[in-house]
Design a protein around this motif. Sequence first.
Motif, mmCIF file in Angstrom:
data_model
loop_
_atom_site.group_PDB
_atom_site.id
_atom_site.type_symbol
_atom_site.label_atom_id
_atom_site.label_comp_id
_atom_site.label_asym_id
_atom_site.label_seq_id
_atom_site.Cartn_x
_atom_site.Cartn_y
_atom_site.Cartn_z
ATOM 1 N N LYS B 79 33.677 32.366 38.581
ATOM 2 C CA LYS B 79 34.578 32.721 37.277
ATOM 3 C C LYS B 79 35.472 31.624 37.349
ATOM 4 O O LYS B 79 36.079 31.206 38.349
ATOM 5 N N SER B 81 38.676 32.145 36.874
ATOM 6 C CA SER B 81 39.761 32.625 37.504
ATOM 7 C C SER B 81 39.697 32.438 39.125
ATOM 8 O O SER B 81 40.746 32.297 39.683
ATOM 9 N N SER B 255 32.939 39.625 29.543
ATOM 10 C CA SER B 255 33.602 39.884 31.023
ATOM 11 C C SER B 255 35.093 39.853 30.994
ATOM 12 O O SER B 255 35.618 40.526 31.853
ATOM 13 N N GLU B 258 35.421 43.680 30.895
ATOM 14 C CA GLU B 258 35.084 44.177 32.317
ATOM 15 C C GLU B 258 36.352 44.214 33.063
ATOM 16 O O GLU B 258 36.756 44.909 33.894
ATOM 17 N N ASP B 259 37.102 42.866 33.041
ATOM 18 C CA ASP B 259 37.997 42.545 33.925
ATOM 19 C C ASP B 259 39.184 43.378 33.754
ATOM 20 O O ASP B 259 40.045 43.970 34.720
ATOM 21 N N ARG B 264 41.385 43.308 36.743
ATOM 22 C CA ARG B 264 41.278 42.155 37.647
ATOM 23 C C ARG B 264 41.925 41.005 36.726
ATOM 24 O O ARG B 264 41.873 41.015 35.418
ATOM 25 N N THR B 266 41.687 38.054 34.370
ATOM 26 C CA THR B 266 40.859 37.518 33.399
ATOM 27 C C THR B 266 40.527 35.822 33.379
ATOM 28 O O THR B 266 41.416 35.212 33.849
ATOM 29 N N GLU B 300 47.305 41.675 31.276
ATOM 30 C CA GLU B 300 47.310 41.427 32.937
ATOM 31 C C GLU B 300 48.615 41.928 33.528
ATOM 32 O O GLU B 300 48.546 42.281 34.571
#
Lengths: 304, 304
Positions: B79, B81, B255, B258-259, B264, B266, B300
Amino acid sequence: MAALMNVCVAGAGTIGSLLAAHLGRVTDVSVLVRREEHARALNRDGLRVSGRADFTVRVTAAVDPADLPEPDLVVVACKGSDLEAVAAGIEGEFGRATVMTIQNGLGAEDVVAARGRWPLLSSVTFMSGTRHSDTHVEYILDAATWIGPYRATTPADARTVADLLVGAGLKAEPYDDLRPAQWSKLIFNATVNGVAALTGLPHDHHFAEEPLGPLVHALMDEGKAAAAAAGVQLAEDPWEMNVFATQRGFRHSPSMLEDVRAHRPTEVELINGSLVRSARANGAPVPLQETVYALVRGREESYS
Amino acid sequence: MAALMNVCVAGAGTIGSLLAAHLGRVTDVSVLVRREEHARALNRDGLRVSGRADFTVRVTAAVDPADLPEPDLVVVACKGSDLEAVAAGIEGEFGRATVMTIQNGLGAEDVVAARGRWPLLSSVTFMSGTRHSDTHVEYILDAATWIGPYRATTPADARTVADLLVGAGLKAEPYDDLRPAQWSKLIFNATVNGVAALTGLPHDHHFAEEPLGPLVHALMDEGKAAAAAAGVQLAEDPWEMNVFATQRGFRHSPSMLEDVRAHRPTEVELINGSLVRSARANGAPVPLQETVYALVRGREESYS
């Protein structure tokens, strides 16, 4: 307006409970609620305030307005998302009362006005608290409630109610015209509630710093342009309200954030929706406010 | 480019696992992973694909590139990240390999380029799946991977890799210039991932209808203007991609959604950040994309 011998608070969430409890110290207070269990608990235990004050008062509560004493003043204190139902519930009742709305956003007065010929007052409040149970509310932020005439009322009526609230230990100020205050809070709320609901952040330092601060500022600039297009000169600068609130360090969770966390309907229509609709009607472009409005509605769609 | 006798896939999330497993049917595949446990499981059990295909292949896995056979091609499939860490991990390794990036957004090639002199290919992929365990990935959406030259590579090299993928049972197409495809997906992803992360909605019919459809359209219009300002003519219309995907009825969870659900980091910087920075550099105003970018970064910030 008649002497305020009996006040009815319709809706006993956080704001309604704070109002009813404080007013119960200086006048007879009745409370109109949705649940029988809530009414029973209030009649049995009274209503307790903790936090900035600590006392318990007796109140008369019911789910049917016919079971309450005839009030001189009704404060419709429910959330905007419950307003239609509460207004419908008092249609044809409380014939000698003046009715005051206190919802966030714009347009609550018109929802009530459509249900009866009561004289109407507008108000907006900045106080906040936490509702711990049906009979216990914590008074956290002792900010003011601003009151103004709306229909068949005068500035003197607004002052009478403001004086009553001040006598009860709350902060309140009367205005000849509430719109400058209402719009200041509208812009503040549309922005802060919207950004909080979408980011998951409480109203904290992020709202005045990179990366969100410039967005908050731009959203408020659009709101100011919409107010100007509606012919309203703001009472306070929403950006200064934002900076002040974040510097006080409360990390308050705006109601719209709590609503989306709990998958409840939000007040997005009365707040963001009414700002955007007013701007459209007056030809003021508000693309960022439109974006926040659409995203919060999308968030509500995600519940199902 | 040398004959592709050995391919290393660096990063075995969903996309990396799909690539490694399929390629394992037609060539020797090694897998570079972050966790020892993951490497052991892959070496012991192989890698299983279910869904649109059903097979298991043997792979050689390790956490240290020095423990892997010398590859002819490295696909950096982590990914965005994790990209900095993975690129740093292969610095000084794989001296005879061509390296291909496949991350969302823009700029992955430059992150890798800063770590070594490998010839570089760019790619973007539209396939998707669900990673059920370290050794089992489900192949769900059998969409194409688009491949183009980036540094010291030719369209013929892109074709060689595309042919390899097609031979392995995947869909792939070579391009002389990947930027038109990369920007099409960039605009699609910045918009769909951003709106999904903020609303909590999977990519479904809401993205093409009121109240979100007009916002999605406006975000994509800004993206198109940013592409034009960057001198890129798009390969596909992102709005048509959006309508097509929502009509297929997959209700794919992007995604970024989901992050944020899992708290998590992103890919917002490689996706929304690179779109906004390119627009700024080229003087294209993208206020709505700026708004989504700031709100996702705010989201975030809310994790801590």
